[in-house]
Design a protein around this motif. Structure first.
Motif, PDB file in Angstrom:
ATOM      1  N   VAL A 154       0.740  -1.223  -0.184  1.00  0.00           N
ATOM      2  CA  VAL A 154       0.112   0.250  -0.205  1.00  0.00           C
ATOM      3  C   VAL A 154       1.115   1.254   0.053  1.00  0.00           C
ATOM      4  O   VAL A 154       0.994   1.946  -0.739  1.00  0.00           O
ATOM      5  N   VAL A 155       1.715   1.348   0.732  1.00  0.00           N
ATOM      6  CA  VAL A 155       2.808   2.436   1.019  1.00  0.00           C
ATOM      7  C   VAL A 155       3.777   2.258  -0.316  1.00  0.00           C
ATOM      8  O   VAL A 155       3.882   3.490  -1.055  1.00  0.00           O
ATOM      9  N   GLY A 156       4.241   1.409  -0.433  1.00  0.00           N
ATOM     10  CA  GLY A 156       5.292   0.999  -1.954  1.00  0.00           C
ATOM     11  C   GLY A 156       3.771   1.922  -3.261  1.00  0.00           C
ATOM     12  O   GLY A 156       4.753   2.630  -3.454  1.00  0.00           O
ATOM     13  N   GLY A 157       3.471   1.113  -3.302  1.00  0.00           N
ATOM     14  CA  GLY A 157       2.245   1.717  -4.328  1.00  0.00           C
ATOM     15  C   GLY A 157       2.075   2.859  -4.520  1.00  0.00           C
ATOM     16  O   GLY A 157       1.794   3.709  -5.430  1.00  0.00           O
ATOM     17  N   ALA A 158       1.574   3.446  -3.269  1.00  0.00           N
ATOM     18  CA  ALA A 158       0.925   4.643  -3.315  1.00  0.00           C
ATOM     19  C   ALA A 158       2.232   6.039  -3.346  1.00  0.00           C
ATOM     20  O   ALA A 158       2.269   6.748  -4.631  1.00  0.00           O
ATOM     21  N   GLY A 159       3.157   5.535  -2.964  1.00  0.00           N
ATOM     22  CA  GLY A 159       4.707   6.306  -2.706  1.00  0.00           C
ATOM     23  C   GLY A 159       5.003   6.440  -4.794  1.00  0.00           C
ATOM     24  O   GLY A 159       5.751   7.174  -4.944  1.00  0.00           O
ATOM     25  N   TYR A 160       4.778   5.182  -4.895  1.00  0.00           N
ATOM     26  CA  TYR A 160       5.433   5.191  -6.300  1.00  0.00           C
ATOM     27  C   TYR A 160       4.822   6.132  -7.616  1.00  0.00           C
ATOM     28  O   TYR A 160       5.427   6.784  -8.159  1.00  0.00           O
ATOM     29  N   ILE A 161       3.223   5.735  -7.126  1.00  0.00           N
ATOM     30  CA  ILE A 161       2.598   6.511  -8.123  1.00  0.00           C
ATOM     31  C   ILE A 161       2.359   8.273  -7.728  1.00  0.00           C
ATOM     32  O   ILE A 161       2.716   9.061  -8.754  1.00  0.00           O
ATOM     33  N   VAL A 165       5.134   9.750  -6.769  1.00  0.00           N
ATOM     34  CA  VAL A 165       6.379  10.513  -6.963  1.00  0.00           C
ATOM     35  C   VAL A 165       6.450  10.073  -8.772  1.00  0.00           C
ATOM     36  O   VAL A 165       7.277  10.709  -9.489  1.00  0.00           O
ATOM     37  N   SER A 166       5.702   9.342  -9.043  1.00  0.00           N
ATOM     38  CA  SER A 166       6.140   8.834 -10.256  1.00  0.00           C
ATOM     39  C   SER A 166       5.023  10.558 -10.778  1.00  0.00           C
ATOM     40  O   SER A 166       5.452  11.000 -12.704  1.00  0.00           O
ATOM     41  N   GLY A 205       0.512  14.964 -11.730  1.00  0.00           N
ATOM     42  CA  GLY A 205       0.854  15.545 -10.393  1.00  0.00           C
ATOM     43  C   GLY A 205      -0.130  16.700  -9.172  1.00  0.00           C
ATOM     44  O   GLY A 205       0.307  16.553  -8.355  1.00  0.00           O
ATOM     45  N   LEU A 206      -1.478  17.068  -9.981  1.00  0.00           N
ATOM     46  CA  LEU A 206      -1.813  17.928  -8.730  1.00  0.00           C
ATOM     47  C   LEU A 206      -2.309  17.043  -7.765  1.00  0.00           C
ATOM     48  O   LEU A 206      -2.579  17.884  -6.387  1.00  0.00           O
TER      49      LEU A 206
END
Length: 378
Positions: free
Chosen positions: A90-97, A99-100, A243-244
């Motif tokens: 969850v955290v890694g996926g949300a962070g990846y989305i 940051v990307s 991004g926004l």
């Protein structure tokens, strides 16, 4: 005759009201000194305290998942391990989305902000010039951060390594917090002086429930806000919509201030669009509608079981957290303040009811509050 020569009784130097006020001032100074010492220790030992707080937030976010797995007769270690794996996803996926989205649209957003700064400076003079300077200074910083995180250049190896170590430690602590919660409750009863164990347990439960409610409620509200604003920006064809939306999602974890800043960035980007200020007004309308729904519908429904805090207290907590630990302090200050209010609320109820430390009363309160049994809490 001797009784007549006895000196009169001495009257106290200060009246009773003044002595009571002085006693309360002494108590206040003592509490402030203890709090200041605790903050100083947390800042000094931030390398160890930060993973503990992050693990507390992580276990609060996915605690219901762990309890559901335990209710399905899974081994506690296996249930905690699966919950930690889900936390990473969850955290890694949300962070990846996030940051990307920021990396892909960061240059576009910054370019739009610079154009907006020129338009503002044309109408407001010095204010727009200051905004243009902020945006110009932000671009090298964001580029350096993005390059460090993406390519792992030598200059950022120390920061990346420290962050990775803190994340791994927080993950292991989350596992132990979930699996050994019942042992922690028993230890609290063993170490509590006299028969104060049930009361201390109830206060700990109330504080943890406040953190749990804040994390789950804020995550759901942040997701709804981000999706709503992103869809609106896509319909309006505002540059850097994803991004926004990612900024809105992250900013929602800093109540009021984060939402205001992320919404302002979206309006400024729309203001720089070639189609004129009408797009900015439509964007402002979307942002206001989403935040109105958040404040008057989502928060009362989603966070109705959590501790309610006045906006002024929230802003003071954010300011204090920023002054102590920067961005991390801003993120952690509100849930910790909610936990403190939960503990104080339970303490007030405890003494107002005059229940002492009767375990039966504590069990009755747990049932009325919907609290989980000690073995199932985390």
């Amino acid at each position: 005759m001797r009784n007549d020569l006895r000196p009169p009784d001495r009257q106290p130097l200060l009246p009773v009201a003044a002595r009571r006020a002085a006693a309360w001032c002494g108590v206040g100074l003592l509490v402030a000194a203890v709090a200041a010492l605790g903050v100083w220790l947390c800042v000094t030992l931030s390398a160890a305290v930060t993973p503990v707080l992050l693990a507390l937030l992580g276990s609060a976010l996915l605690g219901p998942v762990y309890r559901r797995l335990v209710a399905m007769k899974l081994n506690r270690s296996l249930a905690a391990g699966l919950t930690c794996a889900l936390l990473v996803v969850v955290v890694g996926g949300a962070g990846y989305i996030v940051v990307s989205a920021l990396i892909d649209t960061g240059d576009q957003i910054i370019a739009s902000l610079k154009d907006a700064a020129k338009e503002v400076s044309r109408h407001f003079g010095a204010a727009g010039t200051s905004l243009d300077d902020i945006v110009s200074n932000a671009k090298p910083f964001i580029g350096k951060f993005g390059g460090t995180a993406a390519t792992g250049v030598l200059e950022g190896v120390g920061v990346v390594a420290a962050t990775l170590a803190a994340s791994v430690l927080a993950l292991f602590l989350t596992f132990f917090f979930l699996r050994d919660a019942d042992k922690a409750v028993r230890a609290l009863h063993d170490w509590a002086p006299g028969d104060s164990g049930p009361g201390l347990e109830q206060m700990a439960r109330r504080g943890y429930q406040a953190i749990e409610g804040f994390m789950r409620g804020t995550t759901l509200i942040a997701l709804i806000d981000a999706v709503g604003i992103t869809v609106g920006l896509l319909i309006l064809q505002v540059p850097g919509a994803f991004g926004l939306g990612a900024l809105v999602f992250v900013g929602a974890y800093i109540p009021y201030l984060g939402s205001f800043l992320s919404g302002s960035v979206a309006v400024l980007v729309a203001f720089a669009d070639d189609r004129g200020p009408a797009i900015a007004l439509w964007t402002l309308g979307i942002v206001l509608v989403v935040f109105f729904l958040e404040g008057h519908i989502l928060q009362p429904i989603v966070q109705s079981r959590t501790v309610q805090m006045h906006p002024a207290i929230v802003m003071l907590a954010i300011t204090a957290g920023a002054s102590v630990a920067g961005v991390m302090g801003m993120l952690l200050s509100v849930p910790l303040t909610a936990a403190a209010f939960g503990v104080l609320s339970e303490l007030r109820r405890h003494y107002a009811a005059g229940s002492g430390n009767d375990p039966a009363v504590g069990a009755e309160r747990s049932a009325s509050d919907g609290s989980a049994p000690p073995a199932a809490s985390s």
